[in-house]
Design an enzyme around this catalytic site. Structure first.
Site: not given
Ligand code: UD1
Length: 424
Positions: A22-23, A118, A123, A127, A306, A398
């Site tokens: 999925k990711n 979710c 989130r 960044l 995850d 999902r």
């Molecule tokens: C992706 C995965 C999700 C997985 C996560 C961490 C997909 C579709 N989803 O989510 O399944 O759980 O990686 O391995 O690939 N953060 C910030 N600012 C930002 C972006 C992120 O503070 O702009 C923080 C988030 O709140 C979180 C951490 O960084 O605490 C990790 O998030 P991130 O690596 O961005 O996860 P996703 O890309 O949302």
């Protein structure tokens, strides 16, 4: 409102084929927007999960023709590509944010609202926005909408404050058509980022270094259609390894890349699970479950957040005390309250959870609060005495293709029903 009714107590035995991740699929579908040729992008090994259909609808709304047949998805650009992502899609799936980078690269503008997703804690997308600003994007926020535009994206050095998976992917996709070179420092190193790089290069882009903390992108004038096969889903694979282990069963998973699961296999072995592997399969053999000292979730190659919830379910049956530290997301322990309803012994304090293994879990009516929490509850139900009802299984849909069929094939007694309420 569909739910799973699970009769616990059956050992899982047999084998399963694991489909695409999925990711990987979601950012790669978003990257298809970069294709300005008359050829299609054709993606193989596509899992039939709910998020696929949400992303398919978004691409449709943006002006692409999207056809899903077998496990293949064909994405063909229409005559006119739109730059606005309708709010209902943004609310439905956080991954809709992946469209931001490619639409900016392709059209120089994008309009969208903040993404939903979710309930695993805040989130933010700061960044993503900060990195895009470094590439020359101007971002305005008005009436709940984010409007971003750039006359010209200019390659630059970007230093991520945290190796965010989504931000790394969004910035790569924004930079591939930019003028000049971009280097992303402190990039996320997940296998899905390598997969995105390989896909983009198959489209004619120039991306190097994914899988390390420094990703180099040389801008190209245009990207074209291609055929591409998505890597197998390491999180689905990890979940089914844990499902086999919690029932004391013997299950082989085929069509996987075992090295993507190194940290997971190491933790499972620490928990007493016997595992054997080949180049593209892993087999769980019966073992005696024991507590692990500490399980800390981390960015790749650490233990994936995850799989924290499914692993927690496993540890509720492991002899001794296991400490879980959730370091990636703030509020990812919602499954613990539900596991307690099944007589698990868990105490949660902030980002730490202490699990004391019990001899028996007992079936209960529980609520899948998010995708991986839902998977964890199914695992606990498989090992529990009696009947469990898991509500809100659309969360599970999902990310898992017909979980009840996959587990049923291994001997689990699990049924999808609508609205049956077994509460006293
Ligand atoms: C992706 C995965 C999700 C997985 C996560 C961490 C997909 C579709 N989803 O989510 O399944 O759980 O990686 O391995 O690939 N953060 C910030 N600012 C930002 C972006 C992120 O503070 O702009 C923080 C988030 O709140 C979180 C951490 O960084 O605490 C990790 O998030 P991130 O690596 O961005 O996860 P996703 O890309 O949302």
């Amino acid at each position: 409102m569909e739910q799973f009714v699970v009769e616990g107590g059956n050992r899982l035995d047999g084998s399963l084929l694991v489909k695409g991740a999925k990711n990987s699929m979601l950012p790669i579908m978003a990257a298809s927007v970069l294709n300005s040729s008359e050829e299609s992008v054709v993606l193989h090994n596509i899992p039939n999960i709910y998020d696929l259909h949400v992303m398919k609808n978004i691409l449709g709304a943006l002006g692409f023709e999207v056809v899903y047949r077998g496990d293949t998805l064909q994405v063909t650009p229409g005559a006119e590509i739109h730059h606005t992502i309708p709010d209902e899609f943004m609310k439905e799936m956080r991954s809709s944010i992946f469209l931001m980078g490619p639409l900016l690269a392709r059209l120089g503008k994008v309009k969208l609202t903040y993404p939903g997703g979710c309930s695993i804690g805040p989130r933010p997308i700061d960044l993503h926005l900060k990195g895009l600003a470094s590439l020359g994007v101007q971002v305005r926020e008005e009436n709940g909408y984010i409007e971003a535009s750039a006359e010209k994206l200019l390659g630059t050095d970007i230093h991520l404050d945290y190796p965010s998976v989504g931000a790394t992917e969004n910035l790569i996709m924004a930079a591939v058509l930019a003028h000049g070179k971009t280097i992303i420092h402190n990039a996320a190193k997940e296998p899905e980022i390598v997969d995105l790089q390989n896909f983009l290069n198959t489209m004619g882009c120039q991306v190097r270094g994914a899988g390390t903390e420094k990703i180099r992108i040389a801008g190209v004038p245009a990207a074209g259609g291609c055929h591409y096969r998505i890597i197998p889903d390491r999180i689905v694979a990890g979940t089914y390894l844990m499902a086999a282990a919690i029932t004391g069963g013997q299950v082989t998973l085929h069509n996987i890349i075992p090295t993507h699961l190194d940290a997971v296999v190491a933790k499972l072995k620490e928990a007493g699970v016997e595992i054997q592997g080949t180049e593209d399969s892993l087999t769980v053999l019966n073992g005696r479950l024991q507590a692990v000292e500490t399980l800390r979730t981390l960015p790749y190659p650490g233990f994936p957040t995850d799989l924290q919830a499914p692993m927690s379910a496993l540890l509720t049956k492991a002899r001794g005390d296991s400490l879980i530290v959730e370091s990636v997301f703030e509020a990812r322990f919602q499954h613990m309250q539900e596991l307690i309803k099944m007589k698990a012994q868990v105490s949660v304090k902030g980002r730490n959870a202490l699990i004391t293994g019990v001899e028996r879990l007992v079936g209960a009516q529980v609520n899948a609060t998010d995708l991986r929490a839902g998977a964890a509850l199914v695992l606990a139900a498989l090992a529990a005495e009696g009947t469990s009802v898991i509500q809100h299984v659309w969360h599970i849909d999902r990310g898992y293709e017909c979980m009840e069929k996959a587990l049923g094939q291994l001997g689990a007694r699990i049924q999808r029903t609508s609205g049956l309420d077994l509460s006293p």
